[in-house]
Scaffold this motif. Sequence first.
Motif, PDB file in Angstrom:
ATOM      1  N   PRO A 121       0.827  -1.209   0.000  1.00 33.66           N
ATOM      2  CA  PRO A 121       0.000   0.000   0.000  1.00 33.66           C
ATOM      3  C   PRO A 121       0.864   1.263   0.000  1.00 33.66           C
ATOM      4  O   PRO A 121       1.863   1.336   0.724  1.00 33.66           O
ATOM      5  CB  PRO A 121      -0.787  -0.093   1.313  1.00 33.66           C
ATOM      6  CG  PRO A 121      -0.389  -1.381   1.959  1.00 33.66           C
ATOM      7  CD  PRO A 121       0.855  -1.854   1.294  1.00 33.66           C
ATOM      8  N   ILE A 122       0.461   2.242  -0.797  1.00 30.41           N
ATOM      9  CA  ILE A 122       1.185   3.509  -0.836  1.00 30.41           C
ATOM     10  C   ILE A 122       0.196   4.657  -0.713  1.00 30.41           C
ATOM     11  O   ILE A 122      -0.825   4.691  -1.397  1.00 30.41           O
ATOM     12  CB  ILE A 122       2.065   3.627  -2.107  1.00 30.41           C
ATOM     13  CG1 ILE A 122       2.942   4.871  -2.022  1.00 30.41           C
ATOM     14  CG2 ILE A 122       1.247   3.529  -3.373  1.00 30.41           C
ATOM     15  CD1 ILE A 122       4.163   4.842  -2.898  1.00 30.41           C
ATOM     16  N   LEU A 178       8.450  -6.150  -6.836  1.00 30.99           N
ATOM     17  CA  LEU A 178       7.466  -6.272  -7.911  1.00 30.99           C
ATOM     18  C   LEU A 178       6.734  -4.937  -8.120  1.00 30.99           C
ATOM     19  O   LEU A 178       6.379  -4.585  -9.244  1.00 30.99           O
ATOM     20  CB  LEU A 178       6.446  -7.370  -7.596  1.00 30.99           C
ATOM     21  CG  LEU A 178       6.951  -8.803  -7.685  1.00 30.99           C
ATOM     22  CD1 LEU A 178       5.899  -9.771  -7.132  1.00 30.99           C
ATOM     23  CD2 LEU A 178       7.292  -9.160  -9.130  1.00 30.99           C
ATOM     24  N   ALA A 179       6.506  -4.212  -7.032  1.00 30.37           N
ATOM     25  CA  ALA A 179       5.767  -2.940  -7.095  1.00 30.37           C
ATOM     26  C   ALA A 179       6.643  -1.755  -7.471  1.00 30.37           C
ATOM     27  O   ALA A 179       6.138  -0.751  -7.987  1.00 30.37           O
ATOM     28  CB  ALA A 179       5.105  -2.662  -5.738  1.00 30.37           C
ATOM     29  N   ALA A 232      -1.581  -1.393  -3.829  1.00 31.63           N
ATOM     30  CA  ALA A 232      -2.807  -0.712  -3.383  1.00 31.63           C
ATOM     31  C   ALA A 232      -2.518   0.780  -3.269  1.00 31.63           C
ATOM     32  O   ALA A 232      -1.619   1.194  -2.538  1.00 31.63           O
ATOM     33  CB  ALA A 232      -3.249  -1.268  -2.027  1.00 31.63           C
ATOM     34  N   SER A 233      -3.287   1.578  -3.995  1.00 31.72           N
ATOM     35  CA  SER A 233      -3.118   3.033  -3.913  1.00 31.72           C
ATOM     36  C   SER A 233      -4.498   3.670  -3.824  1.00 31.72           C
ATOM     37  O   SER A 233      -5.505   2.985  -3.744  1.00 31.72           O
ATOM     38  CB  SER A 233      -2.316   3.547  -5.113  1.00 31.72           C
ATOM     39  OG  SER A 233      -2.917   3.171  -6.320  1.00 31.72           O
ATOM     40  N   GLU A 274      -7.609   2.010  -5.703  1.00 36.26           N
ATOM     41  CA  GLU A 274      -6.903   1.607  -6.921  1.00 36.26           C
ATOM     42  C   GLU A 274      -6.042   0.386  -6.604  1.00 36.26           C
ATOM     43  O   GLU A 274      -5.307   0.378  -5.610  1.00 36.26           O
ATOM     44  CB  GLU A 274      -6.018   2.750  -7.429  1.00 36.26           C
ATOM     45  CG  GLU A 274      -6.797   4.006  -7.788  1.00 36.26           C
ATOM     46  CD  GLU A 274      -5.882   5.184  -8.060  1.00 36.26           C
ATOM     47  OE1 GLU A 274      -4.810   4.982  -8.675  1.00 36.26           O
ATOM     48  OE2 GLU A 274      -6.231   6.296  -7.644  1.00 36.26           O
ATOM     49  N   TRP A 275      -6.145  -0.622  -7.468  1.00 44.98           N
ATOM     50  CA  TRP A 275      -5.415  -1.874  -7.264  1.00 44.98           C
ATOM     51  C   TRP A 275      -4.717  -2.280  -8.549  1.00 44.98           C
ATOM     52  O   TRP A 275      -5.258  -2.111  -9.626  1.00 44.98           O
ATOM     53  CB  TRP A 275      -6.379  -2.986  -6.856  1.00 44.98           C
ATOM     54  CG  TRP A 275      -6.998  -2.773  -5.515  1.00 44.98           C
ATOM     55  CD1 TRP A 275      -8.152  -2.096  -5.231  1.00 44.98           C
ATOM     56  CD2 TRP A 275      -6.501  -3.236  -4.266  1.00 44.98           C
ATOM     57  NE1 TRP A 275      -8.401  -2.115  -3.884  1.00 44.98           N
ATOM     58  CE2 TRP A 275      -7.395  -2.816  -3.265  1.00 44.98           C
ATOM     59  CE3 TRP A 275      -5.381  -3.985  -3.896  1.00 44.98           C
ATOM     60  CZ2 TRP A 275      -7.203  -3.106  -1.924  1.00 44.98           C
ATOM     61  CZ3 TRP A 275      -5.195  -4.277  -2.546  1.00 44.98           C
ATOM     62  CH2 TRP A 275      -6.100  -3.831  -1.584  1.00 44.98           C
ATOM     63  N   LYS A 276      -3.521  -2.820  -8.402  1.00 47.73           N
ATOM     64  CA  LYS A 276      -2.791  -3.388  -9.538  1.00 47.73           C
ATOM     65  C   LYS A 276      -2.315  -4.773  -9.131  1.00 47.73           C
ATOM     66  O   LYS A 276      -1.658  -4.934  -8.102  1.00 47.73           O
ATOM     67  CB  LYS A 276      -1.593  -2.521  -9.918  1.00 47.73           C
ATOM     68  CG  LYS A 276      -0.764  -3.174 -11.024  1.00 47.73           C
ATOM     69  CD  LYS A 276      -0.011  -2.174 -11.823  1.00 47.73           C
ATOM     70  CE  LYS A 276       0.680  -2.782 -13.012  1.00 47.73           C
ATOM     71  NZ  LYS A 276      -0.168  -3.449 -13.963  1.00 47.73           N
ATOM     72  N   ASN A 277      -2.652  -5.767  -9.945  1.00 54.24           N
ATOM     73  CA  ASN A 277      -2.202  -7.129  -9.698  1.00 54.24           C
ATOM     74  C   ASN A 277      -0.732  -7.221 -10.093  1.00 54.24           C
ATOM     75  O   ASN A 277      -0.374  -6.916 -11.231  1.00 54.24           O
ATOM     76  CB  ASN A 277      -3.054  -8.097 -10.522  1.00 54.24           C
ATOM     77  CG  ASN A 277      -2.718  -9.546 -10.250  1.00 54.24           C
ATOM     78  OD1 ASN A 277      -1.624  -9.880  -9.821  1.00 54.24           O
ATOM     79  ND2 ASN A 277      -3.679 -10.402 -10.500  1.00 54.24           N
TER      80      ASN A 277
END
Length: 185
Positions: free
Chosen positions: A52-53, A176-177, A128-129, A105-108
Amino acid sequence: MHPGLEPPQLLKQNLFYAGRKFNFEVNRLRLPNQVEGQWECIRHPGGAMAVPITPEGKLVLVRQYRFAVQGRLLEFPAGTIEAGEDAFTTIQREIEEETGYSATEWKNLGKFPLAPGYSDEYIFAFLASGLEKLEVVPEKDDDEDIEVILLTPEEFEKSVIDGVGVDAKSIAGYFLAKPFLNNRK
């Protein structure tokens, strides 16, 4: 068959322990190279984690007591995938319970095996943003001893390099993020 998969031939299966989070098996197998032997394995339903950011660019982590290492580790929020859940549902629940934030906002980021030498557990990672602080934080599990920590990406990397107790899934998830964190400017 999935490329790269070469399942062994199961010769004898022994379930030694069935627990609430995982099972422990000792099995007699014939490997693809025809070697036979006995191997132990923890069977786990998998886990989900988030990096999360905040809108200000801070990473949201938890410092959590882990009895197996007899100390507190710095981790990104994560949890075991429960029966009837998918990884995304799991991490949406866990981020709220563990950090008091929700994400819009989510990115797999994909998945990776956690400890393939003795477990079949995969971790599903997400960025997670669009974080918002919850007005009412869901109750934590009774066995969770957690403190929420905010760090810049540079502070997190320094913690890893300095050998501060950071768990492996958090290090993997962060890297990864990272390409997406740098593009948030």
